[in-house]
Enzyme design. Structure first.
Site, PDB file in Angstrom:
ATOM      1  N   GLU A   1      -8.238  -0.465  -3.403  1.00  0.00           N
ATOM      2  CA  GLU A   1      -8.726  -2.219  -2.263  1.00  0.00           C
ATOM      3  C   GLU A   1      -7.507  -2.717  -3.201  1.00  0.00           C
ATOM      4  OE1 GLU A   1      -8.982  -3.733   0.746  1.00  0.00           O
ATOM      5  OE2 GLU A   1     -10.458  -2.618  -0.173  1.00  0.00           O
TER       6      GLU A   1
ATOM      7  N   ASP B   1      -8.121   1.017   0.948  1.00  0.00           N
ATOM      8  CA  ASP B   1      -7.259   1.225   1.346  1.00  0.00           C
ATOM      9  C   ASP B   1      -6.192   2.659   0.880  1.00  0.00           C
ATOM     10  OD1 ASP B   1      -7.188  -1.220   2.260  1.00  0.00           O
ATOM     11  OD2 ASP B   1      -6.647  -2.357   0.644  1.00  0.00           O
TER      12      ASP B   1
ATOM     13  N   GLU C   1       1.074  -1.560  -0.353  1.00  0.00           N
ATOM     14  CA  GLU C   1      -0.386   0.233   0.039  1.00  0.00           C
ATOM     15  C   GLU C   1       0.332   1.207  -0.077  1.00  0.00           C
ATOM     16  OE1 GLU C   1      -2.657  -0.003   3.087  1.00  0.00           O
ATOM     17  OE2 GLU C   1      -4.231  -1.671   2.445  1.00  0.00           O
TER      18      GLU C   1
ATOM     19  N   SER D   1      -9.043   1.509   7.433  1.00  0.00           N
ATOM     20  CA  SER D   1      -9.242   0.694   6.400  1.00  0.00           C
ATOM     21  C   SER D   1      -8.945  -1.034   7.013  1.00  0.00           C
ATOM     22  CB  SER D   1      -8.930   0.039   4.802  1.00  0.00           C
ATOM     23  OG  SER D   1      -7.474   0.049   5.209  1.00  0.00           O
TER      24      SER D   1
END
Length: 136
Positions: free
Chosen positions: A52, A39, A9, A29
């Site tokens: 996501e 995310d 991420e 999240s």
């Protein structure tokens, strides 16, 4: 696993900022709130994204249907395009629109490497970056 997810991420957020997109990881999240949050949220004035993020060393990724339902709900309210950001080991990122995800028999979702690379967008396509054409 959570560390691996956070790492990819952060990698994607950095890529987005380096491409002149404002981006942030949604800190709530993963269950800290009952509200549907992706995310990553990002935008550059041309495109607004709710992503996501999933990564794997396998050749497929399974996604819980509640995650996709939440991503769709958030995106509709926020005005963002909903994508699954798929990072397969030793492969480039691919971004699959939620409408292109394959449903499983259990009403969840699955993305294979083949689906991600046939229907998914490359990073520059996702952010609508103009590609330079070389003239001969």
């Amino acid at each position: 696993m959570a560390n691996k997810g956070s790492r990819v991420e952060r990698e994607l957020v950095k890529m987005l900022w380096n491409a002149d997109c404002a981006a942030m990881r949604a800190p709530a999240s993963g269950g800290a709130t009952k509200k549907p949050l992706p995310d990553i949220i990002a935008g550059n004035g041309k495109v607004y994204l709710a992503i996501e993020v999933k990564s794997t060393s396998a050749d497929h990724i399974y996604i819980n249907s509640e995650k996709i339902t939440g991503l769709k709900e958030f995106s509709e309210i926020f005005g963002a395009e909903p994508y699954l950001g798929a990072k397969f080991k030793n492969k480039k990122w691919r971004f699959v629109h939620i409408h292109d995800l394959a449903k499983t028999r259990g009403d969840n979702y699955k993305v294979t490497v083949d689906l991600a690379f046939s229907k998914g967008l490359e990073f520059d396509e996702l952010i609508r970056k103009d590609k330079q054409l070389k003239l001969s």
